[in-house]
Design a protein around this motif. Structure first.
Motif, PDB file in Angstrom:
ATOM      1  N   ARG A   1      46.285  49.480  41.137  1.00 20.69           N
ATOM      2  CA  ARG A   1      46.140  48.609  42.301  1.00 20.69           C
ATOM      3  C   ARG A   1      44.776  48.808  42.962  1.00 20.69           C
ATOM      4  NH1 ARG A   1      49.454  50.867  45.514  1.00 20.69           N
ATOM      5  NH2 ARG A   1      47.916  51.690  46.939  1.00 20.69           N
ATOM      6  N   GLN A   2      44.357  50.056  43.102  1.00 24.74           N
ATOM      7  CA  GLN A   2      43.078  50.340  43.740  1.00 24.74           C
ATOM      8  C   GLN A   2      41.906  49.881  42.875  1.00 24.74           C
ATOM      9  OE1 GLN A   2      43.320  54.490  44.903  1.00 24.74           O
ATOM     10  NE2 GLN A   2      44.987  54.053  46.318  1.00 24.74           N
ATOM     11  N   ALA A   3      42.038  49.971  41.569  1.00 26.51           N
ATOM     12  CA  ALA A   3      40.978  49.488  40.680  1.00 26.51           C
ATOM     13  C   ALA A   3      40.837  47.969  40.793  1.00 26.51           C
ATOM     14  CB  ALA A   3      41.272  49.898  39.242  1.00 26.51           C
ATOM     15  N   ILE A   4      41.961  47.272  40.857  1.00 28.70           N
ATOM     16  CA  ILE A   4      41.928  45.814  41.007  1.00 28.70           C
ATOM     17  C   ILE A   4      41.321  45.436  42.351  1.00 28.70           C
ATOM     18  CG2 ILE A   4      43.384  43.759  41.307  1.00 28.70           C
ATOM     19  CD1 ILE A   4      45.248  45.027  39.159  1.00 28.70           C
ATOM     20  N   GLU A   5      41.709  46.123  43.421  1.00 30.80           N
ATOM     21  CA  GLU A   5      41.152  45.843  44.745  1.00 30.80           C
ATOM     22  C   GLU A   5      39.646  46.074  44.768  1.00 30.80           C
ATOM     23  OE1 GLU A   5      43.469  48.389  47.255  1.00 30.80           O
ATOM     24  OE2 GLU A   5      45.205  47.039  47.235  1.00 30.80           O
ATOM     25  N   GLN A   6      39.195  47.133  44.109  1.00 32.89           N
ATOM     26  CA  GLN A   6      37.759  47.420  44.064  1.00 32.89           C
ATOM     27  C   GLN A   6      37.031  46.343  43.268  1.00 32.89           C
ATOM     28  OE1 GLN A   6      36.694  51.096  42.169  1.00 32.89           O
ATOM     29  NE2 GLN A   6      34.709  51.153  43.185  1.00 32.89           N
ATOM     30  N   LEU A   7      37.603  45.926  42.165  1.00 32.64           N
ATOM     31  CA  LEU A   7      36.996  44.873  41.353  1.00 32.64           C
ATOM     32  C   LEU A   7      36.913  43.571  42.133  1.00 32.64           C
ATOM     33  CD1 LEU A   7      35.891  43.990  38.611  1.00 32.64           C
ATOM     34  CD2 LEU A   7      38.237  43.476  37.928  1.00 32.64           C
ATOM     35  N   GLU A   8      37.953  43.248  42.885  1.00 35.56           N
ATOM     36  CA  GLU A   8      37.955  42.014  43.672  1.00 35.56           C
ATOM     37  C   GLU A   8      36.914  42.057  44.793  1.00 35.56           C
ATOM     38  OE1 GLU A   8      42.064  41.612  44.783  1.00 35.56           O
ATOM     39  OE2 GLU A   8      42.517  40.448  42.985  1.00 35.56           O
ATOM     40  N   ARG A   9      36.630  43.235  45.330  1.00 31.84           N
ATOM     41  CA  ARG A   9      35.585  43.347  46.353  1.00 31.84           C
ATOM     42  C   ARG A   9      34.205  43.122  45.745  1.00 31.84           C
ATOM     43  NH1 ARG A   9      38.880  47.524  48.272  1.00 31.84           N
ATOM     44  NH2 ARG A   9      37.693  49.103  47.149  1.00 31.84           N
ATOM     45  N   VAL A  10      34.025  43.594  44.526  1.00 29.76           N
ATOM     46  CA  VAL A  10      32.731  43.472  43.866  1.00 29.76           C
ATOM     47  C   VAL A  10      32.531  42.044  43.309  1.00 29.76           C
ATOM     48  CG1 VAL A  10      31.325  44.303  41.932  1.00 29.76           C
ATOM     49  CG2 VAL A  10      32.655  45.907  43.300  1.00 29.76           C
ATOM     50  N   THR A  11      33.547  41.519  42.703  1.00 29.67           N
ATOM     51  CA  THR A  11      33.466  40.174  42.113  1.00 29.67           C
ATOM     52  C   THR A  11      34.652  39.365  42.600  1.00 29.67           C
ATOM     53  OG1 THR A  11      34.648  40.944  40.152  1.00 29.67           O
ATOM     54  CG2 THR A  11      32.249  40.882  40.027  1.00 29.67           C
ATOM     55  N   PRO A  12      34.505  38.703  43.736  1.00 35.41           N
ATOM     56  CA  PRO A  12      35.636  37.923  44.276  1.00 35.41           C
ATOM     57  C   PRO A  12      36.125  36.887  43.265  1.00 35.41           C
ATOM     58  CG  PRO A  12      33.834  38.036  45.849  1.00 35.41           C
ATOM     59  CD  PRO A  12      33.326  38.611  44.559  1.00 35.41           C
ATOM     60  N   LEU A  13      37.423  36.808  43.146  1.00 35.58           N
ATOM     61  CA  LEU A  13      38.017  35.829  42.232  1.00 35.58           C
ATOM     62  C   LEU A  13      38.000  34.463  42.912  1.00 35.58           C
ATOM     63  CD1 LEU A  13      41.107  37.858  40.999  1.00 35.58           C
ATOM     64  CD2 LEU A  13      38.946  37.520  39.814  1.00 35.58           C
ATOM     65  N   THR A  14      37.675  33.466  42.164  1.00 40.13           N
ATOM     66  CA  THR A  14      37.740  32.103  42.699  1.00 40.13           C
ATOM     67  C   THR A  14      39.064  31.514  42.289  1.00 40.13           C
ATOM     68  OG1 THR A  14      36.615  31.255  40.732  1.00 40.13           O
ATOM     69  CG2 THR A  14      35.244  31.749  42.646  1.00 40.13           C
ATOM     70  N   ARG A  15      39.741  30.972  43.235  1.00 38.19           N
ATOM     71  CA  ARG A  15      41.052  30.373  42.978  1.00 38.19           C
ATOM     72  C   ARG A  15      40.928  28.874  43.079  1.00 38.19           C
ATOM     73  NH1 ARG A  15      44.481  34.812  42.984  1.00 38.19           N
ATOM     74  NH2 ARG A  15      43.782  36.481  44.342  1.00 38.19           N
TER      75      ARG A  15
END
Length: 109
Positions: free
Chosen positions: A94-108
């Motif tokens: 969960r923390q790895a995904i949150e960190q990745l999303e902060r670095v590269t925001p997902l576009t929905r």
């Protein structure tokens, strides 16, 4: 694989560490230092209580779950050790995904 752990400070008195931990669930450095000191002194039950103080809060670093797993395993409580290990794996993911999303925001779309 074990997680990266923060450095542990040996120069802080145990009572000061206890006060720091008691004031909230986000002083992770004090929590890790207190846990380390308790484990070195053979106080595994106290160390588990220190860990639980943090793992009861959803946002604690994943390594606290890992430390719980290691502590339960050292006590021979394999069921609790595996449960804590699974909690570690889930929190780390969960923390790895949150960190990745902060670095590269997902576009929905």
């Amino acid at each position: 694989k074990s997680p990266a752990l923060p450095p542990s400070s040996d120069d802080v008195p145990v009572e000061e560490l206890r006060r720091s931990v008691a004031t909230g669930t986000n002083n992770y450095a004090a929590g890790f230092a207190l846990y380390s000191l308790q484990m070195r002194n053979g106080q595994s039950d106290d160390a588990l209580n220190t860990i639980r103080h943090f793992t009861d809060a959803k946002e604690c670093p994943a390594y606290f779950h890992y430390l719980a797993a290691e502590c339960w395993a050292a006590k021979g409580d394999w069921a609790r050790g595996w449960k804590a290990r699974l909690a570690y794996e889930a929190a780390a993911q969960r923390q790895a995904i949150e960190q990745l999303e902060r670095v590269t925001p997902l576009t929905r779309k």
